[in-house]
Design an enzyme around this catalytic site. Structure first.
Site, PDB file in Angstrom:
ATOM      1  N   TYR A 187      12.767   3.320  -8.101  1.00 42.17           N
ATOM      2  CA  TYR A 187      12.317   2.900  -6.761  1.00 42.17           C
ATOM      3  C   TYR A 187      11.845   1.446  -6.796  1.00 42.17           C
ATOM      4  O   TYR A 187      12.227   0.636  -5.945  1.00 42.17           O
ATOM      5  CB  TYR A 187      11.190   3.829  -6.293  1.00 42.17           C
ATOM      6  CG  TYR A 187      10.763   3.615  -4.855  1.00 42.17           C
ATOM      7  CD1 TYR A 187      11.509   4.129  -3.801  1.00 42.17           C
ATOM      8  CD2 TYR A 187       9.609   2.906  -4.553  1.00 42.17           C
ATOM      9  CE1 TYR A 187      11.120   3.933  -2.484  1.00 42.17           C
ATOM     10  CE2 TYR A 187       9.205   2.714  -3.238  1.00 42.17           C
ATOM     11  CZ  TYR A 187       9.965   3.233  -2.203  1.00 42.17           C
ATOM     12  OH  TYR A 187       9.574   3.035  -0.896  1.00 42.17           O
ATOM     13  N   SER A 199       9.249  -2.657   0.428  1.00 42.47           N
ATOM     14  CA  SER A 199       8.106  -1.855  -0.013  1.00 42.47           C
ATOM     15  C   SER A 199       7.088  -2.776  -0.674  1.00 42.47           C
ATOM     16  O   SER A 199       7.422  -3.917  -1.049  1.00 42.47           O
ATOM     17  CB  SER A 199       8.594  -0.807  -1.020  1.00 42.47           C
ATOM     18  OG  SER A 199       7.514  -0.224  -1.715  1.00 42.47           O
TER      19      SER A 199
END
Ligand code: NAP
Length: 252
Positions: free
Chosen positions: A157, A144
């Site tokens: 996350y 990510s």
């Protein structure tokens, strides 16, 4: 030596393949000739249809990756269907949004279990097979922008995706000499369930769009080329990279 992106004869196992980026990656690999083992907890009928339309063999495995319990079954069933697993794409992932000051242990553990713990132990199990028969393979982790940046309101996350970038480098160092290429793709902002809350927030959505040099959010199909490349022999000497596919976000 000619350069080849052809995956004919290869078997790719893709987690979270029912929707979003996982579905697009499975379809791109199928279009390049790979047989697909799709792992997920929801129905994968649409992905199956798209992969079969591309002429690929397809095998769904229903499994919940919030624990390690299904991992041995996934690897055994995948290898039985495909003879061996040549390509692993660790795509399944979740996100929980809340201010760090009030973030709960459950939102920490749930995200870490899927995004990092199950990813590591599934990778370990698949790599054991790749090493045992000596034929190596390709492992692609879906990281990510939060593997590079902090973000806000997504502490578990960011920790999981930053951890996944580190793990990608460690596994590359341990396994490069065994013929396994471990790399990651860092998608920018893509239109999927994962970003629905952001896209529904007019202020955040406009801020994000304003920073993307390409001037648009990514469509899942935009990720296919990077996945095929890293899965192919064209990437045989590439180890431990985290490849951004982000419309130029990190260049800004
Ligand atoms: P998504 O549509 O929410 O897809 C997530 C996938 O992971 C779904 O297939 C989901 O299955 C699966 N999954 C979640 N928990 C699972 C579990 N316990 N067991 C098995 N499968 C599970 O979002 P996406 O954007 O395509 O996300 C795919 C990956 O890309 C994730 O790792 C995400 O962090 C990463 N990513 C996305 C973006 C973006 O902009 N969209 C950006 C950077 C990175 P269900 O549908 O059954 O829940």
């Amino acid at each position: 030596m000619s350069i080849s992106f052809d995956l004919t004869g290869k078997t790719a196992l893709v987690t979270g393949a029912n929707t979003g980026l996982g579905q697009a990656i499975a379809v791109a690999l199928a279009q390049s000739g790979a047989s697909i083992v799709a792992v997920g907890r929801s129905a994968m009928d649409e992905t199956e249809r798209l992969c079969r339309d591309a002429g690929a063999r397809f095998h769904p495995i229903h499994a919940d990756l919030s624990s390690l319990e299904p991992i041995d079954r996934i690897v055994a069933e995948g290898a039985e269907f495909g003879r061996r697993i040549d390509i692993l794409v660790n795509n399944a992932g979740i996100i929980r949004r809340a201010d760090a000051i009030e973030f709960t242990e459950k939102d920490w553990d749930d995200v870490m279990n899927v995004n990092l713990k199950s990813t590591f132990f599934l990778t370990q199990a698949v790599a054991r097979g790749m090493i045992a028969d000596g034929a190596g393979g390709k492992i692609i982790n879906i990281a990510s922008l939060l593997s590079f940046q902090g973000g806000i309101r997504i502490p578990s996350y960011t920790a999981s995706k930053s951890g996944l970038a580190g793990l990608t480098r460690l596994l590359a160092c341990e396994w490069a000499s065994r013929g396994i290429n471990v790399n990651a793709i860092a998608p920018g902002y893509f239109v999927t369930n994962n970003t629905e809350a952001l896209r529904n927030d007019p202020k955040r959505s406009a801020e994000i769009l304003g920073r993307i040099p390409a001037g648009r959010w990514g469509n899942p199909a935009d990720l296919g080329g990077a996945a095929v490349f890293l899965a192919s022999s064209a990437a045989d000497y590439i180890h431990g990279v985290v490849l951004p596919v982000d419309g130029g976000w990190l260049a800004r």
